[in-house]
Design a protein around this motif. Structure first.
Motif, PDB file in Angstrom:
ATOM      1  N   ASP A 160       0.819  -1.214   0.000  1.00  0.00           N
ATOM      2  CA  ASP A 160       0.000   0.000   0.000  1.00  0.00           C
ATOM      3  C   ASP A 160       0.854   1.266   0.000  1.00  0.00           C
ATOM      4  O   ASP A 160       0.332   2.359  -0.117  1.00  0.00           O
ATOM      5  CB  ASP A 160      -0.990   0.010   1.174  1.00  0.00           C
ATOM      6  CG  ASP A 160      -0.290   0.186   2.504  1.00  0.00           C
ATOM      7  OD1 ASP A 160       0.733  -0.490   2.736  1.00  0.00           O
ATOM      8  OD2 ASP A 160      -0.743   1.013   3.304  1.00  0.00           O
ATOM      9  N   VAL A 161       2.174   1.094   0.135  1.00  0.00           N
ATOM     10  CA  VAL A 161       3.052   2.280   0.116  1.00  0.00           C
ATOM     11  C   VAL A 161       4.182   2.075  -0.881  1.00  0.00           C
ATOM     12  O   VAL A 161       4.861   1.042  -0.864  1.00  0.00           O
ATOM     13  CB  VAL A 161       3.670   2.546   1.518  1.00  0.00           C
ATOM     14  CG1 VAL A 161       4.676   3.703   1.444  1.00  0.00           C
ATOM     15  CG2 VAL A 161       2.588   2.873   2.529  1.00  0.00           C
ATOM     16  N   MET A 162       4.348   3.059  -1.755  1.00  0.00           N
ATOM     17  CA  MET A 162       5.534   3.131  -2.624  1.00  0.00           C
ATOM     18  C   MET A 162       6.117   4.527  -2.463  1.00  0.00           C
ATOM     19  O   MET A 162       5.443   5.432  -1.981  1.00  0.00           O
ATOM     20  CB  MET A 162       5.137   2.919  -4.082  1.00  0.00           C
ATOM     21  CG  MET A 162       4.993   1.464  -4.453  1.00  0.00           C
ATOM     22  SD  MET A 162       5.517   1.211  -6.154  1.00  0.00           S
ATOM     23  CE  MET A 162       4.961  -0.463  -6.412  1.00  0.00           C
ATOM     24  N   ALA A 163       7.362   4.694  -2.884  1.00  0.00           N
ATOM     25  CA  ALA A 163       7.992   6.006  -2.737  1.00  0.00           C
ATOM     26  C   ALA A 163       8.677   6.443  -4.039  1.00  0.00           C
ATOM     27  O   ALA A 163       9.562   7.287  -4.019  1.00  0.00           O
ATOM     28  CB  ALA A 163       8.982   5.986  -1.578  1.00  0.00           C
ATOM     29  N   GLU A 164       8.231   5.866  -5.164  1.00  0.00           N
ATOM     30  CA  GLU A 164       8.836   6.174  -6.475  1.00  0.00           C
ATOM     31  C   GLU A 164      10.363   6.110  -6.419  1.00  0.00           C
ATOM     32  O   GLU A 164      11.062   6.918  -7.040  1.00  0.00           O
ATOM     33  CB  GLU A 164       8.377   7.563  -6.978  1.00  0.00           C
ATOM     34  CG  GLU A 164       6.943   7.625  -7.429  1.00  0.00           C
ATOM     35  CD  GLU A 164       5.949   7.701  -6.263  1.00  0.00           C
ATOM     36  OE1 GLU A 164       5.016   6.874  -6.236  1.00  0.00           O
ATOM     37  OE2 GLU A 164       6.134   8.546  -5.387  1.00  0.00           O
ATOM     38  N   ASP A 165      10.861   5.134  -5.676  1.00  0.00           N
ATOM     39  CA  ASP A 165      12.310   5.066  -5.472  1.00  0.00           C
ATOM     40  C   ASP A 165      13.076   4.656  -6.728  1.00  0.00           C
ATOM     41  O   ASP A 165      14.279   4.809  -6.788  1.00  0.00           O
ATOM     42  CB  ASP A 165      12.639   4.108  -4.307  1.00  0.00           C
ATOM     43  CG  ASP A 165      12.191   2.682  -4.579  1.00  0.00           C
ATOM     44  OD1 ASP A 165      11.145   2.468  -5.217  1.00  0.00           O
ATOM     45  OD2 ASP A 165      12.902   1.758  -4.145  1.00  0.00           O
ATOM     46  N   ILE A 175      12.564  10.196  -0.957  1.00  0.00           N
ATOM     47  CA  ILE A 175      12.102   8.838  -0.627  1.00  0.00           C
ATOM     48  C   ILE A 175      11.726   8.769   0.855  1.00  0.00           C
ATOM     49  O   ILE A 175      10.654   8.280   1.221  1.00  0.00           O
ATOM     50  CB  ILE A 175      13.192   7.799  -0.983  1.00  0.00           C
ATOM     51  CG1 ILE A 175      13.377   7.742  -2.505  1.00  0.00           C
ATOM     52  CG2 ILE A 175      12.849   6.424  -0.423  1.00  0.00           C
ATOM     53  CD1 ILE A 175      14.621   6.999  -2.973  1.00  0.00           C
ATOM     54  N   SER A 176      12.598   9.283   1.689  1.00  0.00           N
ATOM     55  CA  SER A 176      12.339   9.257   3.123  1.00  0.00           C
ATOM     56  C   SER A 176      11.063  10.032   3.473  1.00  0.00           C
ATOM     57  O   SER A 176      10.223   9.568   4.245  1.00  0.00           O
ATOM     58  CB  SER A 176      13.555   9.842   3.834  1.00  0.00           C
ATOM     59  OG  SER A 176      13.227  10.265   5.100  1.00  0.00           O
ATOM     60  N   GLU A 177      10.903  11.216   2.880  1.00  0.00           N
ATOM     61  CA  GLU A 177       9.697  12.028   3.154  1.00  0.00           C
ATOM     62  C   GLU A 177       8.424  11.290   2.758  1.00  0.00           C
ATOM     63  O   GLU A 177       7.435  11.296   3.487  1.00  0.00           O
ATOM     64  CB  GLU A 177       9.762  13.345   2.374  1.00  0.00           C
ATOM     65  CG  GLU A 177      10.428  14.466   3.141  1.00  0.00           C
ATOM     66  CD  GLU A 177      10.772  15.643   2.237  1.00  0.00           C
ATOM     67  OE1 GLU A 177       9.990  15.911   1.288  1.00  0.00           O
ATOM     68  OE2 GLU A 177      11.826  16.263   2.463  1.00  0.00           O
ATOM     69  N   ILE A 209      18.492   3.061  -0.423  1.00  0.00           N
ATOM     70  CA  ILE A 209      19.204   2.636   0.786  1.00  0.00           C
ATOM     71  C   ILE A 209      19.455   3.831   1.712  1.00  0.00           C
ATOM     72  O   ILE A 209      19.193   3.766   2.918  1.00  0.00           O
ATOM     73  CB  ILE A 209      20.537   1.946   0.394  1.00  0.00           C
ATOM     74  CG1 ILE A 209      20.240   0.646  -0.366  1.00  0.00           C
ATOM     75  CG2 ILE A 209      21.401   1.687   1.618  1.00  0.00           C
ATOM     76  CD1 ILE A 209      21.416   0.067  -1.138  1.00  0.00           C
ATOM     77  N   GLU A 210      19.886   4.944   1.118  1.00  0.00           N
ATOM     78  CA  GLU A 210      20.155   6.132   1.938  1.00  0.00           C
ATOM     79  C   GLU A 210      18.857   6.691   2.529  1.00  0.00           C
ATOM     80  O   GLU A 210      18.815   7.130   3.679  1.00  0.00           O
ATOM     81  CB  GLU A 210      20.850   7.191   1.059  1.00  0.00           C
ATOM     82  CG  GLU A 210      21.871   8.010   1.822  1.00  0.00           C
ATOM     83  CD  GLU A 210      22.519   9.058   0.928  1.00  0.00           C
ATOM     84  OE1 GLU A 210      22.464  10.244   1.286  1.00  0.00           O
ATOM     85  OE2 GLU A 210      23.057   8.680  -0.146  1.00  0.00           O
ATOM     86  N   GLY A 211      17.801   6.679   1.717  1.00  0.00           N
ATOM     87  CA  GLY A 211      16.490   7.161   2.184  1.00  0.00           C
ATOM     88  C   GLY A 211      15.971   6.325   3.348  1.00  0.00           C
ATOM     89  O   GLY A 211      15.409   6.846   4.316  1.00  0.00           O
ATOM     90  N   LEU A 212      16.201   5.013   3.257  1.00  0.00           N
ATOM     91  CA  LEU A 212      15.757   4.116   4.332  1.00  0.00           C
ATOM     92  C   LEU A 212      16.501   4.399   5.624  1.00  0.00           C
ATOM     93  O   LEU A 212      15.922   4.339   6.707  1.00  0.00           O
ATOM     94  CB  LEU A 212      16.037   2.664   3.931  1.00  0.00           C
ATOM     95  CG  LEU A 212      14.930   1.923   3.216  1.00  0.00           C
ATOM     96  CD1 LEU A 212      15.427   0.533   2.856  1.00  0.00           C
ATOM     97  CD2 LEU A 212      13.675   1.833   4.069  1.00  0.00           C
ATOM     98  N   ASP A 213      17.779   4.676   5.502  1.00  0.00           N
ATOM     99  CA  ASP A 213      18.586   4.939   6.689  1.00  0.00           C
ATOM    100  C   ASP A 213      18.059   6.175   7.427  1.00  0.00           C
ATOM    101  O   ASP A 213      18.178   6.281   8.651  1.00  0.00           O
ATOM    102  CB  ASP A 213      20.054   5.126   6.272  1.00  0.00           C
ATOM    103  CG  ASP A 213      21.005   4.805   7.420  1.00  0.00           C
ATOM    104  OD1 ASP A 213      20.570   4.166   8.403  1.00  0.00           O
ATOM    105  OD2 ASP A 213      22.173   5.211   7.336  1.00  0.00           O
TER     106      ASP A 213
END
Ligand code: ZN
Length: 230
Positions: A160-165, A175-177, A209-213
């Motif tokens: 249900d969630v994507m971040a156009e990564d 991505i993080s936002e 990966i950086e966005g996830l961190d």
């Protein structure tokens, strides 16, 4: 006139073969998982890998943040990177299936669909996968997909969630936002750990990966736990 008739028949066939099954599974199919069933338990999933260029960095960020994830692998990529599959599994993550070679099921017939499932199952079983969670590429299915999902004892999982990564215009910050804004208490987050080979931008996983961190500690602060399927 005859051309118009042929065109209408083709459109009708496409609607019945591809459009209706895809939207039925995405929205209505009660056997498909779209959200977690416990509040504040969320899932993190990655599609399209494994890709040896990014996996070590990704595993390091997951380990640092103490998060387990589901890796929806393209069976051909898994076959070519069997030692990475083992490594991911040994870190406590869950291996799942994202088709044989990342083709769009909406455009393929019964025979390709049969081969797609059979080859995927054979490859992933040989790599030690026992219970199959399956996510079709782009979430696209055809009128035959559910027959094979059932036949091979698989469980459909969407998100249900994507971040156009995958996009070239995404940054770790964007991505993080998006992850922080879109994740709710039962979310299944879909990100991508392979780049241009499955339609994403080159080196897009580095932003992921950086966005996830950035995002994982903030999601945890909000009270969310990262879980795997039971
Ligand atoms: Zn994919």
């Amino acid at each position: 006139m005859i051309l118009i008739k042929i065109l209408l028949v083709l459109v009708l066939v496409f609607i019945v073969h591809s459009i209706i099954p895809t939207y039925y599974n995405k929205i209505f199919n009660k056997n498909a998982i779209r959200k977690t069933d416990t509040d504040n338990n969320i899932m993190l999933t990655f599609d399209d890998g494994p890709d040896k260029r990014y996996i070590n960095q990704l595993l390091a960020v997951l380990e640092k943040n103490d998060v387990k994830a589901i890796f929806f692998m393209v069976a051909k990529n898994a076959q070519n990177n069997s030692e990475i599959v083992k490594k991911i599994e040994n870190k406590g993550h869950k291996i799942a299936l994202h088709s044989w070679e990342h083709k769009n099921a909406m455009l393929y017939s019964y025979f390709y669909t049969k081969k797609d499932f059979e080859n995927s199952k054979q490859i992933m079983s040989s790599l030690g996968v026992k219970d199959f969670i399956y996510r079709p590429p782009w979430g696209h299915t055809n009128i035959f997909s559910n027959h094979f999902v059932k036949k091979h004892n698989m469980k459909l999982m969407y998100w249900d969630v994507m971040a156009e990564d995958w996009s070239a215009s995404s940054t770790p910050e964007s991505i993080s936002e998006k992850l922080l804004k879109r994740t709710t208490k039962n979310s299944i987050i879909c990100l991508h750990d392979a780049g241009e080979n499955s339609g994403g931008a080159k080196d897009a996983p580095l932003n992921t990966i950086e966005g996830l961190d950035i995002a994982i500690p903030k999601l945890k602060e909000k009270g969310y736990n990262f879980v795997l399927p039971q």
